[in-house]
Write an enzyme that holds these catalytic residues in place. Sequence first.
Site, PDB file in Angstrom:
ATOM      1  N   GLU B  63     -39.000 -45.668 -16.052  1.00 38.90           N
ATOM      2  CA  GLU B  63     -39.936 -45.937 -16.764  1.00 38.90           C
ATOM      3  C   GLU B  63     -40.604 -45.180 -17.926  1.00 38.90           C
ATOM      4  OE1 GLU B  63     -40.448 -45.747 -13.401  1.00 38.90           O
ATOM      5  OE2 GLU B  63     -41.819 -46.541 -12.260  1.00 38.90           O
ATOM      6  N   PHE B 125     -52.206 -44.786  -1.473  1.00 36.12           N
ATOM      7  CA  PHE B 125     -51.063 -44.901  -1.856  1.00 36.12           C
ATOM      8  C   PHE B 125     -50.744 -44.728  -3.024  1.00 36.12           C
ATOM      9  CE2 PHE B 125     -47.606 -47.830  -1.984  1.00 36.12           C
ATOM     10  CZ  PHE B 125     -46.192 -46.085  -1.614  1.00 36.12           C
ATOM     11  N   GLN B 126     -50.374 -44.214  -3.917  1.00 35.29           N
ATOM     12  CA  GLN B 126     -49.893 -44.212  -5.278  1.00 35.29           C
ATOM     13  C   GLN B 126     -50.941 -43.893  -6.565  1.00 35.29           C
ATOM     14  OE1 GLN B 126     -46.730 -48.057  -5.909  1.00 35.29           O
ATOM     15  NE2 GLN B 126     -44.958 -46.486  -5.354  1.00 35.29           N
ATOM     16  N   LYS B 175     -56.113 -52.919  -9.552  1.00 32.81           N
ATOM     17  CA  LYS B 175     -55.151 -53.629  -9.121  1.00 32.81           C
ATOM     18  C   LYS B 175     -55.921 -55.182  -9.020  1.00 32.81           C
ATOM     19  CE  LYS B 175     -51.577 -55.409  -5.743  1.00 32.81           C
ATOM     20  NZ  LYS B 175     -51.249 -55.462  -4.755  1.00 32.81           N
ATOM     21  N   MET B 485     -27.436 -25.734 -27.947  1.00 31.44           N
ATOM     22  CA  MET B 485     -28.913 -25.180 -28.548  1.00 31.44           C
ATOM     23  C   MET B 485     -29.036 -23.940 -27.757  1.00 31.44           C
ATOM     24  SD  MET B 485     -30.291 -24.684 -31.268  1.00 31.44           S
ATOM     25  CE  MET B 485     -30.665 -26.475 -32.233  1.00 31.44           C
TER      26      MET B 485
HETATM   27  C1  LIG Z   1     -37.121 -32.280 -21.562  1.00 33.38           C
HETATM   28  C2  LIG Z   1     -36.422 -31.130 -22.299  1.00 33.38           C
HETATM   29  N1  LIG Z   1     -35.467 -29.645 -21.645  1.00 33.38           N
HETATM   30  C3  LIG Z   1     -35.371 -29.197 -21.761  1.00 33.38           C
HETATM   31  C4  LIG Z   1     -35.645 -29.107 -23.585  1.00 33.38           C
HETATM   32  C5  LIG Z   1     -34.367 -27.357 -23.568  1.00 33.38           C
HETATM   33  N2  LIG Z   1     -33.603 -27.865 -24.357  1.00 33.38           N
HETATM   34  C6  LIG Z   1     -34.029 -27.717 -26.373  1.00 33.38           C
HETATM   35  S1  LIG Z   1     -32.142 -28.164 -26.417  1.00 33.38           S
HETATM   36  C7  LIG Z   1     -31.195 -27.840 -25.338  1.00 33.38           C
HETATM   37  C8  LIG Z   1     -29.864 -28.198 -24.787  1.00 33.38           C
HETATM   38  C9  LIG Z   1     -29.799 -29.737 -24.900  1.00 33.38           C
HETATM   39  O1  LIG Z   1     -28.115 -29.868 -24.825  1.00 33.38           O
HETATM   40  P1  LIG Z   1     -27.620 -30.865 -25.122  1.00 33.38           P
HETATM   41  O2  LIG Z   1     -27.916 -31.849 -24.849  1.00 33.38           O
HETATM   42  O3  LIG Z   1     -25.990 -30.483 -24.410  1.00 33.38           O
HETATM   43  O4  LIG Z   1     -27.613 -30.713 -27.026  1.00 33.38           O
HETATM   44  P2  LIG Z   1     -26.693 -29.321 -27.617  1.00 33.38           P
HETATM   45  O5  LIG Z   1     -27.682 -28.696 -27.637  1.00 33.38           O
HETATM   46  O6  LIG Z   1     -25.242 -29.634 -27.256  1.00 33.38           O
HETATM   47  O7  LIG Z   1     -26.481 -30.668 -29.685  1.00 33.38           O
HETATM   48  C10 LIG Z   1     -32.722 -27.736 -24.433  1.00 33.38           C
HETATM   49  C11 LIG Z   1     -31.973 -27.224 -22.938  1.00 33.38           C
HETATM   50  C12 LIG Z   1     -35.853 -29.489 -24.072  1.00 33.38           C
HETATM   51  N3  LIG Z   1     -35.814 -29.686 -25.358  1.00 33.38           N
HETATM   52  N4  LIG Z   1     -36.133 -30.740 -23.345  1.00 33.38           N
END
Ligand SMILES: Cc1ncc(C[n+]2csc(CCOP(=O)(O)OP(=O)(O)O)c2C)c(N)n1
Lengths: 170, 571
Positions: B63, B125-126, B175, B485
């Site tokens: 989803e 349920f659900q 539903k 990041m």
């Molecule tokens: C759902 C979610 N969980 C955690 C984060 C925190 N977060 C921001 S950037 C990042 C790293 C992303 O890594 P990657 O997808 O390998 O991209 P890169 O920065 O290496 O280009 C994280 C964990 C987020 N933005 N979204």
Amino acid sequence: MKGILSLTVNNRPGVLNRITNLFTKRNYNIESMTVGPSEQEGISRMTFVVDVDDEAVVEQITKQLNKQIEVLKVHDITNQTIVARELALIKILVTTQSRAEIYSVIEPFRASVIDVSKDSLTVQITGESDKIEAFIELIKPYGIKELARTGTAAIARGMQIAPAKSATIV
Amino acid sequence: MTQKSVVADRKSGKTHYSGAEFLLDALKKENVEVIFGYPGGSVLPIYDKLYSSELFHILTRHEQGAIHAAEGYARITGKPGVVIVTSGPGATNIVTGLADAMIDSLPLVVISGQVSTSVIGSDAFQEADVLGITTPITKHNYQVRKPEDLPRIIKEAFYIASSGRPGPVLIDIPKDMAILEGVSTDAEPKMDLPGYQPTTKPNYLQIRKLVEAVSGAKKPVILAGAGVLHAKAAHLLKDYVEQQGIPVVHTLLGLGGFPAEHPLFIGMGGMHGCFAANMALSKCDLLINIGARFDDRLTGNLAKFAQHATVAHIDIDPAEIGKNVPTKIPVVGSAKEALKELIAQNGKKPEIEEWTTQLTKWNEEFPLRYTHEEGVLKPQRVIQMLHEKTNGEAIVTTDVGQHQMWAAQYYPFNKPNSWVTSGGLGTMGFGLPSALGAQLADPKATVLSISGDGGFQMCLQELSVIAEMNLPIKIIIVNNGALGMVRQWQELFHDNRFSHSIFQSHPDFVKLADAYGIPGYKVTTEEEASDCLDVALATDGPVLIDFRVKQKENVFPMVAQGKGLDEMEGV
Ligand SMILES: Cc1ncc(C[n+]2csc(CCOP(=O)(O)OP(=O)(O)O)c2C)c(N)n1
Ligand SMILES: [Mg+2]
């Protein structure tokens, strides 16, 4: 400072939840809140007293409330001359000695006794929040058994004389 | 019963329709081109009617994929993306997408199933309190209480989602409401929204004030946000800028609203914006915000933001004006109407040559830059090559992280509706499914889905849909073996303590692509990259490329948290 907002909303399921949700989401502090039917069928009036840092926050709350689809109108009446009322029901402990004294406190506040028992009195008082506050302080030493307060309900006066805070007749 | 036959049946005197029939009929009337969805118990009556409907439905594999795809579709077309999910877990799986669409103002109409009215509140349920959960993250939501209300509710939902400041609207359908029949009135449903009247036409006096402020300004700058794109006002922005000669800075989400190649375009502002753009925002004497919301990633430290500027703010949402930045000239209205009016005023052009010369000089002196290293594949170079090979004309969708910032920096856009990214919520997992929606929105476009190796794995199940439909999306993984990041912040602010940000293992992404029936390539050098991109772009269907880039590369320049925009590091 305290801000006072008066709003009309559609009386539909979930409306109260939407509004209180908004206050939580935006980190606004509600001091009191009242809801009830308004003069129009299907439309409720709510009065919020909020505790805020400055007027900009009241303006922001007003705008956020206005975005709610179920909110019809928001009036920021913080700086208007208004009539505001709150109601409190107070069950006070009494003894044969204190009874007369308590009555003498009740009278100048134009509060009324609405229930009496052997060892307690229940008093109803209406007025602005400050007045109720003062009454509670005076009555505290006798022993308050139960206390129920509504929030403030407020509307702007029919005639706006000065943009100052109201000089309400108690 | 098909959609056509609703009309036919009306002629034949049929007067009763089930909630599901009302729903599909109403969606048809809204000219819904595609529904992203996932069935389950409480929406079975709806799916049963879909079985014989002409409505085009795509079964995503999660989803979350459905709602991000709908967001991608909405971002490109400006029309509401439509989603159907089942009750309980189906509905809770779209919570992230709703929050994402809410903060980035994307129009969505989301249908969630619900348990039958007779058992609501019994922990059936659900069952989940989806209205309660989604109230703070939707523009509005409904629960259907009478099947015959559906035509009105759907009409209102599309109107609310796409007018004013766009946003997601959810409709919870128990539903039994989908099964139960109601009486149809042939009349067009009437909307009943007395509390909803978005202002689009700006106040004339405020426009005059702005015109005067512009004519006297020495250092004006326009900050253009996504509001320009939502209002389809990019051409008007260009006309206005050329009439008045005012330089333009974009927010992350505004990219494409003004041509990057235009001499008056300074660049993107904010945390990873360019030096000249951030200096323009810091040193200006008149800041004209058009459809941006002064997000903290854009403003940096608010106390140090545009300290000497008169701030004017054009926004369709009055609550955005003055929310974060004190505003002298508030203009409530759509970017389109406001720009039209500003152009019509044809105010005195400000004399600002010194200022524009200074901005140009800053851009020449301090351009975006990175260092080339022999034999090392740089992520910035990968983005640049993508730009070169697609003539800068692709639709780019990204995930969240370093690659997202590099894409924003090194893939300049010249036209609107080319850039799909999760700005406000920063949702990892957004990139791949949003590309699916974007490609469906614009079947002829070249769509690049740029993800990190981390975020790609958060919604990669949608490869299955992409393969099944043979959508020609070019799936780019900027693989640095890390949550880049996070790793960067740990390097800069946490003393190189790389807590859970370096991956110890990865699947073989090429084999993974292969398992889905998608050609995959691994690229480790610039030469390989060039050849591979040529092949990929000449391929009709989807292609996945795993770009192995330098792990320790950081995104610069940067405004560290708490710093002002004029305190950039790594310039
Ligand atoms: C759902 C979610 N969980 C955690 C984060 C925190 N977060 C921001 S950037 C990042 C790293 C992303 O890594 P990657 O997808 O390998 O991209 P890169 O920065 O290496 O280009 C994280 C964990 C987020 N933005 N979204
Ligand atoms: Mg990574």
